[in-house]
Design a protein around this motif. Structure first.
Motif, PDB file in Angstrom:
ATOM      1  N   ASP A 113       0.837  -1.205   0.000  1.00  0.00           N
ATOM      2  CA  ASP A 113       0.000   0.000   0.000  1.00  0.00           C
ATOM      3  C   ASP A 113       0.872   1.255   0.000  1.00  0.00           C
ATOM      4  OD1 ASP A 113      -2.241  -1.574   0.032  1.00  0.00           O
ATOM      5  OD2 ASP A 113      -2.774  -1.177   2.126  1.00  0.00           O
ATOM      6  N   TRP A 114       1.939   1.234   0.792  1.00  0.00           N
ATOM      7  CA  TRP A 114       2.859   2.378   0.860  1.00  0.00           C
ATOM      8  C   TRP A 114       3.492   2.625  -0.502  1.00  0.00           C
ATOM      9  CZ3 TRP A 114       8.546   1.804   1.379  1.00  0.00           C
ATOM     10  CH2 TRP A 114       9.199   3.032   1.545  1.00  0.00           C
ATOM     11  N   LYS A 115       3.889   1.556  -1.170  1.00  0.00           N
ATOM     12  CA  LYS A 115       4.534   1.701  -2.468  1.00  0.00           C
ATOM     13  C   LYS A 115       3.607   2.386  -3.471  1.00  0.00           C
ATOM     14  CE  LYS A 115       7.524  -2.391  -2.037  1.00  0.00           C
ATOM     15  NZ  LYS A 115       7.895  -3.687  -2.634  1.00  0.00           N
ATOM     16  N   GLU A 116       2.291   2.151  -3.315  1.00  0.00           N
ATOM     17  CA  GLU A 116       1.326   2.781  -4.228  1.00  0.00           C
ATOM     18  C   GLU A 116       1.340   4.300  -4.106  1.00  0.00           C
ATOM     19  OE1 GLU A 116      -0.610   1.345  -6.574  1.00  0.00           O
ATOM     20  OE2 GLU A 116       0.373  -0.568  -6.124  1.00  0.00           O
ATOM     21  N   THR A 117       1.838   4.814  -2.986  1.00  0.00           N
ATOM     22  CA  THR A 117       1.844   6.270  -2.765  1.00  0.00           C
ATOM     23  C   THR A 117       3.136   6.935  -3.235  1.00  0.00           C
ATOM     24  OG1 THR A 117       2.870   6.229  -0.544  1.00  0.00           O
ATOM     25  CG2 THR A 117       0.487   5.831  -0.679  1.00  0.00           C
ATOM     26  N   LEU A 118       4.087   6.151  -3.735  1.00  0.00           N
ATOM     27  CA  LEU A 118       5.422   6.689  -3.994  1.00  0.00           C
ATOM     28  C   LEU A 118       5.613   7.258  -5.391  1.00  0.00           C
ATOM     29  CD1 LEU A 118       7.640   4.002  -2.188  1.00  0.00           C
ATOM     30  CD2 LEU A 118       6.814   6.195  -1.319  1.00  0.00           C
ATOM     31  N   GLY A 119       4.581   7.114  -6.227  1.00  0.00           N
ATOM     32  CA  GLY A 119       4.665   7.712  -7.545  1.00  0.00           C
ATOM     33  C   GLY A 119       5.412   6.857  -8.559  1.00  0.00           C
ATOM     34  N   ALA A 120       5.705   7.452  -9.706  1.00  0.00           N
ATOM     35  CA  ALA A 120       6.283   6.720 -10.827  1.00  0.00           C
ATOM     36  C   ALA A 120       7.761   6.418 -10.628  1.00  0.00           C
ATOM     37  CB  ALA A 120       6.094   7.515 -12.120  1.00  0.00           C
ATOM     38  N   GLU A 121       8.444   7.243  -9.820  1.00  0.00           N
ATOM     39  CA  GLU A 121       9.863   7.015  -9.553  1.00  0.00           C
ATOM     40  C   GLU A 121      10.103   6.963  -8.056  1.00  0.00           C
ATOM     41  OE1 GLU A 121      12.596   9.751 -11.336  1.00  0.00           O
ATOM     42  OE2 GLU A 121      12.713   8.571 -13.181  1.00  0.00           O
ATOM     43  N   TRP A 122      10.801   5.940  -7.608  1.00  0.00           N
ATOM     44  CA  TRP A 122      11.151   5.821  -6.190  1.00  0.00           C
ATOM     45  C   TRP A 122      12.599   6.275  -6.026  1.00  0.00           C
ATOM     46  CZ3 TRP A 122       9.286   0.074  -5.223  1.00  0.00           C
ATOM     47  CH2 TRP A 122       7.930  -0.015  -5.516  1.00  0.00           C
ATOM     48  N   ARG A 123      12.786   7.470  -5.500  1.00  0.00           N
ATOM     49  CA  ARG A 123      14.122   8.060  -5.448  1.00  0.00           C
ATOM     50  C   ARG A 123      14.669   8.133  -4.020  1.00  0.00           C
ATOM     51  NH1 ARG A 123      15.269   9.883 -10.539  1.00  0.00           N
ATOM     52  NH2 ARG A 123      17.251  10.663  -9.710  1.00  0.00           N
ATOM     53  N   GLN A 124      14.096   7.334  -3.109  1.00  0.00           N
ATOM     54  CA  GLN A 124      14.546   7.381  -1.722  1.00  0.00           C
ATOM     55  C   GLN A 124      16.047   7.125  -1.576  1.00  0.00           C
ATOM     56  OE1 GLN A 124      11.667   6.111  -2.726  1.00  0.00           O
ATOM     57  NE2 GLN A 124      10.210   7.275  -1.525  1.00  0.00           N
ATOM     58  N   TYR A 125      16.580   6.226  -2.385  1.00  0.00           N
ATOM     59  CA  TYR A 125      18.003   5.898  -2.277  1.00  0.00           C
ATOM     60  C   TYR A 125      18.893   7.119  -2.519  1.00  0.00           C
ATOM     61  CZ  TYR A 125      16.857   0.859  -2.416  1.00  0.00           C
ATOM     62  OH  TYR A 125      16.385  -0.398  -2.142  1.00  0.00           O
ATOM     63  N   GLU A 126      18.376   8.055  -3.306  1.00  0.00           N
ATOM     64  CA  GLU A 126      19.150   9.253  -3.628  1.00  0.00           C
ATOM     65  C   GLU A 126      19.526  10.025  -2.365  1.00  0.00           C
ATOM     66  OE1 GLU A 126      18.824  12.078  -7.507  1.00  0.00           O
ATOM     67  OE2 GLU A 126      17.024  11.915  -6.279  1.00  0.00           O
ATOM     68  N   GLU A 127      18.689   9.926  -1.326  1.00  0.00           N
ATOM     69  CA  GLU A 127      18.911  10.674  -0.088  1.00  0.00           C
ATOM     70  C   GLU A 127      20.023  10.073   0.780  1.00  0.00           C
ATOM     71  OE1 GLU A 127      17.202  13.416   0.725  1.00  0.00           O
ATOM     72  OE2 GLU A 127      15.777  13.349  -0.954  1.00  0.00           O
ATOM     73  N   ILE A 128      20.253   8.769   0.627  1.00  0.00           N
ATOM     74  CA  ILE A 128      21.149   8.083   1.565  1.00  0.00           C
ATOM     75  C   ILE A 128      22.402   7.495   0.919  1.00  0.00           C
ATOM     76  CG2 ILE A 128      19.273   7.539   3.155  1.00  0.00           C
ATOM     77  CD1 ILE A 128      19.326   4.665   1.965  1.00  0.00           C
ATOM     78  N   PHE A 129      22.373   7.277  -0.390  1.00  0.00           N
ATOM     79  CA  PHE A 129      23.508   6.620  -1.035  1.00  0.00           C
ATOM     80  C   PHE A 129      24.818   7.406  -0.934  1.00  0.00           C
ATOM     81  CE2 PHE A 129      21.491   3.308  -4.139  1.00  0.00           C
ATOM     82  CZ  PHE A 129      21.109   2.555  -3.041  1.00  0.00           C
TER      83      PHE A 129
END
Length: 342
Positions: free
Chosen positions: A223-239
């Motif tokens: 369900d959470w993934k459905e809210t993340l939009g077309a691109e999941w860029r979370q890794y950009e914040e931590i990599f």
């Protein structure tokens, strides 16, 4: 590892139905006492055989001896009251009843070391052992003692370091820290999360990994993934912070996710466990699909640093599906390996 594209799993594998209720997280044991201890080791051997038959190169215990990747470790620590429970929001995603930190947390004895020795005795292959990361441990508890997520994380990092050193001495080749919380609390990751993780690996000479994913294939996560939009860029914040850290390997989710593959460029130089198996579906990938995901990753990671893996653990899946996915991972990596060595 000297083998090109060595395969592994990110974490758990399904338990046999005679040991625990299948396709369920936190499933209670169906055995107890000495029979349970024997049953868990029997399940570990079955899990090992499944991995070997599928062509998995770096094998694990499949987490057969633990109910949950975080709470089973915490159960063995003092300072945590499992009878005194509070409802907290796990990773800002779903509510759960969790134990309470009521005093100083300490590790009185090893937690997984005997199980790791048992696994080591069963195989000559490289073995990987997963531990919960400090931040994810903090996020799975109610703190009534420290009053600071950072302080509690540092206490956990010290305890994890003790456990990791003994796992290394027991013959573990790669120690992996599971940090799904890294995909949510970006400011904390950069302020103290990576530093706490480095405390957990201090003094280790075996290889170390951090696994950062979008979670098991359970409803709260999908369900959470459905809210993340077309691109999941979370890794950009931590990599960037992870790239500068002492961690050897970064494990990430790729198959059927909306993570832009070029984000792997941000950890250039690290070894990368690329998730090429989707754990949120019972559809079994083809070897060609696995090879294609890995081939895309090779634009951003050198072949000798690419470790094909699964997106996350597979505990909630049917055993037959998990076995099929393991086989697809092994065969897909073999396809690409043959291409590269041709």
């Amino acid at each position: 590892m000297t083998k090109l594209l060595p395969t592994s799993t990110a974490g758990s594998l399904p338990k046999p139905s005679w040991l625990a209720e299948p396709e369920k997280l936190w499933s209670p044991w169906k055995l107890d006492g000495d029979v349970l201890a024997e049953g868990r080791h029997d399940a570990l051997r079955l899990s090992l055989t499944d991995q070997q038959q599928a062509g998995i190169d770096i094998v694990s215990d499949g987490e057969q001896t633990r109910q949950h990747f975080v709470t089973t470790f915490i159960e063995h620590l003092s300072g945590v009251d499992f009878e005194k429970r509070e409802t907290v929001r796990i990773r800002d995603r779903y509510d759960a009843s969790v134990p309470t930190v009521v005093g100083a947390v300490t590790r009185e004895r090893p937690v997984f070391v005997d199980d790791a020795r048992f696994l080591r005795s069963q195989t000559d292959q490289p073995i990987k052992w997963a531990l919960p990361g400090p931040m994810t441990m903090v996020d799975t508890l109610y703190d009534a003692h420290y009053g600071s997520r950072e302080k509690l994380a540092w206490e956990f990092a010290t305890i994890l370091n003790q456990e990791a050193k003994e796992l290394q001495d027991a013959g573990v080749d790669i120690i992996q820290f599971d940090e799904p919380a890294f995909n949510v609390f970006f400011d904390e990751v950069n302020d103290w999360g990576v530093a706490a993780l480095e405390k957990a690996i201090e003094g280790l000479t075996c290889e170390t990994a951090v696994h950062v994913c979008y979670g098991y294939g359970i409803k709260a996560n999908t369900d959470w993934k459905e809210t993340l939009g077309a691109e999941w860029r979370q890794y950009e914040e931590i990599f960037p912070k992870l790239q500068a850290s002492d961690i050897d390997i970064v494990s990430l989710e790729s198959q059927n996710s909306h993570v832009p593959i070029d984000l792997i460029e941000l950890i250039r130089g690290k070894k990368v466990m690329v998730g090429a198996i989707d754990v949120a579906t019972t559809d079994i990938e083809t070897p060609a699909q696995v090879a294609d995901t890995l081939r895309q990753a090779l634009q951003f990671v050198d072949p000798e640093n690419l470790y094909p893996s699964t997106n996350c653990g597979m505990a909630p899946l049917p055993r037959s599906v998990a076995r099929g996915k393991l086989a697809a991972l092994g065969a897909g990596a073999a396809l690409l390996r043959a291409e590269l060595q041709a």
